[in-house]
Write an enzyme that holds these catalytic residues in place. Structure first.
Site, PDB file in Angstrom:
ATOM      1  N   CYS A  37       0.841  -1.277  -0.054  1.00  0.00           N
ATOM      2  CA  CYS A  37       0.082   0.009   0.038  1.00  0.00           C
ATOM      3  C   CYS A  37       0.728   1.234   0.024  1.00  0.00           C
ATOM      4  O   CYS A  37       1.448   1.592   0.976  1.00  0.00           O
ATOM      5  CB  CYS A  37      -0.894  -0.107   1.233  1.00  0.00           C
ATOM      6  SG  CYS A  37      -1.843   1.512   1.377  1.00  0.00           S
ATOM      7  N   CYS A  45      -0.475   4.102   2.196  1.00  0.00           N
ATOM      8  CA  CYS A  45      -0.051   3.946   3.710  1.00  0.00           C
ATOM      9  C   CYS A  45       1.328   4.113   4.203  1.00  0.00           C
ATOM     10  O   CYS A  45       1.653   4.438   5.215  1.00  0.00           O
ATOM     11  CB  CYS A  45      -0.490   2.486   4.082  1.00  0.00           C
ATOM     12  SG  CYS A  45      -2.216   1.704   3.224  1.00  0.00           S
ATOM     13  N   ASP A  46       1.970   3.610   3.446  1.00  0.00           N
ATOM     14  CA  ASP A  46       3.622   3.392   3.834  1.00  0.00           C
ATOM     15  C   ASP A  46       4.432   4.249   3.118  1.00  0.00           C
ATOM     16  O   ASP A  46       5.652   4.437   3.225  1.00  0.00           O
ATOM     17  CB  ASP A  46       4.004   2.163   3.489  1.00  0.00           C
ATOM     18  CG  ASP A  46       3.161   0.846   4.268  1.00  0.00           C
ATOM     19  OD1 ASP A  46       2.617   1.516   5.377  1.00  0.00           O
ATOM     20  OD2 ASP A  46       3.129  -0.161   3.971  1.00  0.00           O
TER      21      ASP A  46
END
Ligand code: NAP
Length: 321
Positions: free
Chosen positions: A145, A148-149
């Site tokens: 992701c 997200c990261d």
């Protein structure tokens, strides 16, 4: 009508006309249509609410938004709309689904929900590469992701594996945060939409490695690079990167219903008609049943159809009794 009693396990037991499982665009749209159609419906939304759109950045192909909208914001709005109309959303995972007895039974930890009709909308999850080093470095440089990261890799060199929309969208997103992004694709042509390809090809810090597969992710504590095999020459080379984003598609989340409802060869729910399944009264919508289109808008459309089909089924049940 729903009723509530105390279960043997100490949890509550409730009966509803429709239980929807999944809180992506398919599940939430099914919820909206079910309650507007007069049904008593609840939605088991899972701990990670919102499905795959929670992992995306800007959505610019969902009608009604002239300006791009962030995936999580779109899901927040769909949820607010569903809740305003009366959909009760349970933010826990379904732990067991029994479709072989009637009423159908859905267990959510210690609680039990019975339903006359069920809509399966559990979506799909990211596919893994399946090499041993991938597991070793999960959360230590291997991610599924970018949204997200991505920030963990600010100013660093990263690789994106895959050639579809997700891979190319992620590459574009990461190019704004990272020093360089290398897209490693197993063929010499991308699968992604033309508009995304054009955008990615024009960004100077996105590079492409064609006809290649990652055979190893290496490092000591964290990812330090990947070994890449050229499928044409069989030559193996090293690419030093600190992050690896695996974007190679998805697998349907059908494990809770496998062995009960009929699945396709690739483990998607097998559809009979638009949203019907091999079990009367069980319907499916969105990525769990759709290996082809897999868009937020098509999932939402299927969710609407599944709810309308479920309402029709409930009506038939009432007429028979
Ligand atoms: P996808 O379209 O299935 O693409 C997966 C990519 O990974 C393909 O390029 C595939 O290569 C490659 N791949 C598959 N297995 C692999 C393996 N074992 N090793 C190496 N590479 C592998 O998946 P996606 O990109 O996640 O997209 C899923 C769906 O969501 C699509 O329908 C897409 O259109 C949609 N989506 C839409 C948007 C948007 O509209 N903005 C954004 C994201 C996703 P091959 O090309 O050789 O098969």
């Amino acid at each position: 009508m729903s009723f509530k009693i105390s279960g043997i396990s100490g949890g509550k037991e409730e009966k509803h006309e429709i239980v929807i499982i999944g809180s992506g665009p398919a599940g939430l749209t099914a919820g909206i249509y079910a309650v507007r159609g007069g049904a008593d419906a609840i939605l088991i939304g899972g701990y990670s609410f919102g499905g795959q759109l929670m992992l995306t950045t800007e959505v610019e192909n969902f009608p009604g938004f002239p300006e791009p909208i962030l995936g999580p914001e779109l899901m927040k709005r769909m949820r607010a709309q569903a809740e305003r109309l009366g959909v009760n959303i349970i933010d826990k995972d379904a732990t067991e689904i029994n479709l072989l007895e009637r009423p159908f039974r859905i267990t959510v930890e210690e609680d039990t929900y019975y339903a006359d009709a069920v809509i399966l909308a559990m979506g799909a999850s990211p596919r893994e590469l399946g090499i041993p080093s991938e597991r070793k470095f999960k959360g230590k440089g291997v991610s599924y992701c970018a949204v997200c990261d991505g920030m963990f890799f600010k100013g660093m060199d990263v690789a994106v594996i895959g050639g579809g929309d997700t891979a190319i969208e992620d590459a574009i997103y990461l190019s704004k945060i990272c020093k360089s992004v290398t897209v490693i694709h197993r063929r010499d042509k991308l699968r992604a939409q033309a508009v995304l390809q054009k955008r990615a090809f024009s960004i100077p810090n996105i590079k492409f490695v064609w006809n290649s597969e990652v055979v190893e992710i290496y490092g000591t504590q964290k990812v330090e690079g990947v070994k890449v095999k050229n499928k044409m020459t069989n030559e193996i080379s090293s690419l030093p990167v600190q992050g690896v984003f695996v974007d190679i598609g998805h697998i349907p989340n059908t494990s809770l219903v496998e062995g009960q409802v009929e699945l396709t060869e690739n483990k998607y729910i097998k559809l009979y008609g638009e949203t019907g399944t091999s079990i009367k009264g069980v319907f499916a919508a969105g990525d769990i049943a759709d290996p082809v289109y897999r868009q937020a808008i098509t999932a939402a459309g299927m969710g609407a159809k599944a709810a309308l089909d479920a309402l029709r089924y409930l009506q038939e049940l009432k007429e028979k009794s």
